[in-house]
Design an enzyme around this catalytic site. Structure first.
Site, PDB file in Angstrom:
ATOM      1  N   HIS A 128       0.867  -1.186   0.000  1.00 60.61           N
ATOM      2  CA  HIS A 128       0.000   0.000   0.000  1.00 60.61           C
ATOM      3  C   HIS A 128       0.904   1.236   0.000  1.00 60.61           C
ATOM      4  CE1 HIS A 128      -2.800   2.974   1.758  1.00 60.61           C
ATOM      5  NE2 HIS A 128      -3.772   2.167   1.439  1.00 60.61           N
ATOM      6  N   ASP A 204       2.891  -4.647   7.944  1.00 60.75           N
ATOM      7  CA  ASP A 204       1.648  -3.895   7.787  1.00 60.75           C
ATOM      8  C   ASP A 204       0.504  -4.893   7.951  1.00 60.75           C
ATOM      9  OD1 ASP A 204      -0.633  -2.686   6.892  1.00 60.75           O
ATOM     10  OD2 ASP A 204       0.175  -2.037   4.960  1.00 60.75           O
ATOM     11  N   GLN A 207      -4.769  -5.442   6.819  1.00 60.18           N
ATOM     12  CA  GLN A 207      -5.747  -6.370   6.251  1.00 60.18           C
ATOM     13  C   GLN A 207      -5.745  -7.715   6.972  1.00 60.18           C
ATOM     14  OE1 GLN A 207      -7.943  -5.469   4.047  1.00 60.18           O
ATOM     15  NE2 GLN A 207      -7.053  -3.472   3.577  1.00 60.18           N
ATOM     16  N   LYS A 230     -10.760  -0.837  10.474  1.00 56.75           N
ATOM     17  CA  LYS A 230     -10.977  -2.008   9.623  1.00 56.75           C
ATOM     18  C   LYS A 230     -11.339  -3.235  10.442  1.00 56.75           C
ATOM     19  CE  LYS A 230      -8.102  -0.893   5.571  1.00 56.75           C
ATOM     20  NZ  LYS A 230      -7.778   0.521   5.740  1.00 56.75           N
ATOM     21  N   CYS A 372      -4.748   2.591  -3.661  1.00 58.81           N
ATOM     22  CA  CYS A 372      -3.509   3.091  -3.051  1.00 58.81           C
ATOM     23  C   CYS A 372      -2.369   2.090  -3.222  1.00 58.81           C
ATOM     24  CB  CYS A 372      -3.703   3.417  -1.571  1.00 58.81           C
ATOM     25  SG  CYS A 372      -4.818   4.790  -1.302  1.00 58.81           S
TER      26      CYS A 372
END
Lengths: 415, 157
Positions: A128, A204, A207, A230, A372
């Site tokens: 991202h 990261d 997700q 999220k 993104c």
């Protein structure tokens, strides 16, 4: 194909999310954009509302009762987050305004203190922008070198030359799961290789953390960034997990109240962890909301969340392929076990904006664009995709509605 | 509630399926100018041949984008080809005025007329009027025009 058992009852689940009872264009909403942000259960809305209605006060300062209650509620949320990701200490949980700020904090604070010209940072082609641009900024500022882990033809990381890429590297910063392809990466393999090469690892988890059980010890990650919104929590709150010794040695990011122990005319000393990195009044209501989201997810059980999404992923891929055949191309790994519930697709040669515009008329919410991740888009040779993504409250009826609306989209543009 | 037929008028779909002036021109003498919509990744490349007075003698379009940005570019190319700088300037202002009605006012305030719209016939371009009911798509419709303006500015600099 063997059909996985889904432990979650979609109807009962939807009832806990007030927004999912509304209509759009006169039809019941079909929300398929949870990779961008999730909906919020009543438990989270109530927790935030309750804070403002009953204990609203600033934390860590007041000696009166409601200020102590607010402080306790906020620090309880930190402990919940700590346990949710298997951190050893609450000192390792830094609240940020979002995951982007968490990634920037590591690049700016750890990076500036530890990197110099020619030092290597290894990223992947599926990152991202939030895990690319902060490092580009250090290329411009310090002159570090970026290396990129390539992808194979199913959108998985190609680790053939990983050790070569990591040779002499100081940082490995990669996503645990692609927000475009849905690919779930072998994080432990990556962090082990980084450690062997003498590099720190930054993951990261935007997700991955909302969708599967996370344990930073098992992941072997030195830093982990993720966002609250999220994972059923509110916007405006993110988390940076960092190994305590790394955080102790890392200079502060923002200066101000809360992050200091002492301020004099000739300087300052920093507060202890984690407050050293939390300058100013924190997002108290949002932190409490995130704590409620963690409790709510614990109640569902993260293994159930993952099992539900594997079952729904199987259903989504088979339904879309059965109904549309060659008219649809779903990016990313074909095996549901290797991916999360994020489905970027090309359909009928139509532009994603046009697809999502027609889907919207059928109350189906999907994302259209580059998500993104422009370097990845360039690698895939496309400008944009339409993306449907599922979460704990989605079920097969949502996927059927998506397929029906796609049918209508195809018909509309070929008339 | 605006419906799809407000956005996807038949003439728009026709320009989308059969884009006019698609292709490239040799550079130089043509000027190549790129426009991007950073929100959605759409990109347009214009090739402009100018006449001795600075007017657009020929134009070609390449790039990729949604039906609105592609059809708008196609219609724009047909409208400005062979036109003088002054004529193109009027068209551009009239088109952008049409597109800005709802950009600057809240929903329901349809009585607000743009004050500086020149009195020119927009022809096929009128079909894009419905785009203003879908604010997210306005940038798709104006991309080609903004890119053209950039090209004309570069050519006259």
């Amino acid at each position: 194909m063997a059909v996985s058992v889904d432990p979650i009852d979609g109807t009962a689940m939807k009832a806990q999310f007030p927004l999912l009872s509304r209509e759009v264009h006169g039809k019941p909403i079909v929300y398929l954009d949870s990779a961008a942000t999730s909906q919020k259960p009543l438990a989270v809305l109530d927790a935030m509302d309750d804070y403002y209605r009953t204990i609203n006060s600033n934390v860590h300062r007041g000696v009166y009762m409601i200020a102590e209650e607010a402080t306790n509620r906020m620090e309880l949320a930190r402990a919940l987050v700590r346990d949710f990701i298997g951190a050893r200490s609450s000192s390792e949980i830094i609240f940020t305004k979002n995951a982007t700020e968490a990634l920037n904090m590591v690049a700016q604070s750890w990076g500036r203190a530890n990197l110099s010209a020619g030092d290597v940072v290894v990223l992947s082609h599926m990152e991202h922008h939030a895990n690319i641009v902060p490092w580009h900024m250090l290329v411009a500022e310090i002159g570090i070198e970026l290396r990129w882990i390539p992808l194979d033809n199913e959108g998985r990381l190609d680790l053939t030359d990983l050790d070569t890429l990591l040779n002499g590297a100081k940082v490995l910063s990669v996503t645990a799961m692609s927000n475009v392809l849905g690919t779930m990466n072998p994080v432990r393999t990556l962090t082990d290789a980084a450690r062997k090469a003498g590099a720190i690892s930054m993951i990261d988890g935007c997700q991955s953390v909302p969708h599967s059980a996370t344990n930073v010890q098992e992941l072997g990650a030195d830093f982990l960034a993720f966002s609250g919104h999220k994972m059923c929590g509110p916007t405006g709150i993110g988390v940076l997990y960092g190994r305590e010794d790394l955080l102790e040695a890392m200079p502060p990011f923002l200066g101000g109240g809360e992050m200091i122990r002492d301020v004099r005319l000739d300087g300052f000393t920093t507060n202890e962890l984690p407050w050293k990195f939390e300058a100013g009044t924190p997002a108290i209501a949002e932190i409490i909301g995130l704590g409620a989201a963690v409790e709510w997810l614990n109640g569902v059980g993260m293994d159930n969340v993952r099992a539900h999404e594997i079952a729904l992923t199987e259903y989504t891929i088979s339904t879309l392929h059965e109904r549309f055949g060659d008219r649809i191309n779903i990016h990313g790994p074909s095996s549901p076990a290797e991916r999360g519930g994020v489905f970027s697709f090309d359909f009928d040669g139509l532009h994603p904006h046009d697809i999502s515009q027609v889907l919207d008329q059928h109350a189906v919410c999907v994302r259209a664009g580059h998500h993104c991740a422009k370097p990845l888009m360039k690698l895939l040779g496309i400008g944009a995709t339409a993306r449907a993504s599922v979460y704990v409250y989605n079920d097969t009826t949502d996927i059927d509605a998506l397929a029906d609306a796609l049918d209508a989209t195809g018909a509309f543009f070929t008339l | 509630m605006p419906g799809l037929e407000d956005l996807y008028r038949e003439i728009i779909l026709d320009h989308y399926r059969n884009p006019r002036n698609r292709g490239e021109l040799e550079t130089p003498p043509a000027l190549r100018v790129e426009g991007f919509n950073p929100l959605c990744g759409d990109e347009i490349v214009l090739y402009l041949d100018f006449d001795s007075n600075g007017g657009v003698a020929d134009i070609r379009i390449s790039g990729q984008g949604c039906s609105i940005s592609q059809s708008s570019a196609s219609m724009m190319s047909a409208a400005v080809k062979g036109k003088s700088v002054a004529e193109i300037d009027e068209l551009t202002r009239a088109f952008k005025a049409m597109m800005s009605i709802h950009e600057n006012t809240l929903e329901g305030a349809e009585t607000a007329e743009p004050i500086d719209a020149p009195d020119v016939k927009l022809g096929d371009l009128e079909a894009l009027r419905g785009v203003v009911k879908f604010p997210v798509r306005i940038k798709c419709a104006t991309l080609a025009w903004n890119t053209l303006a950039q090209g004309i500015e570069e050519a006259s600099a």
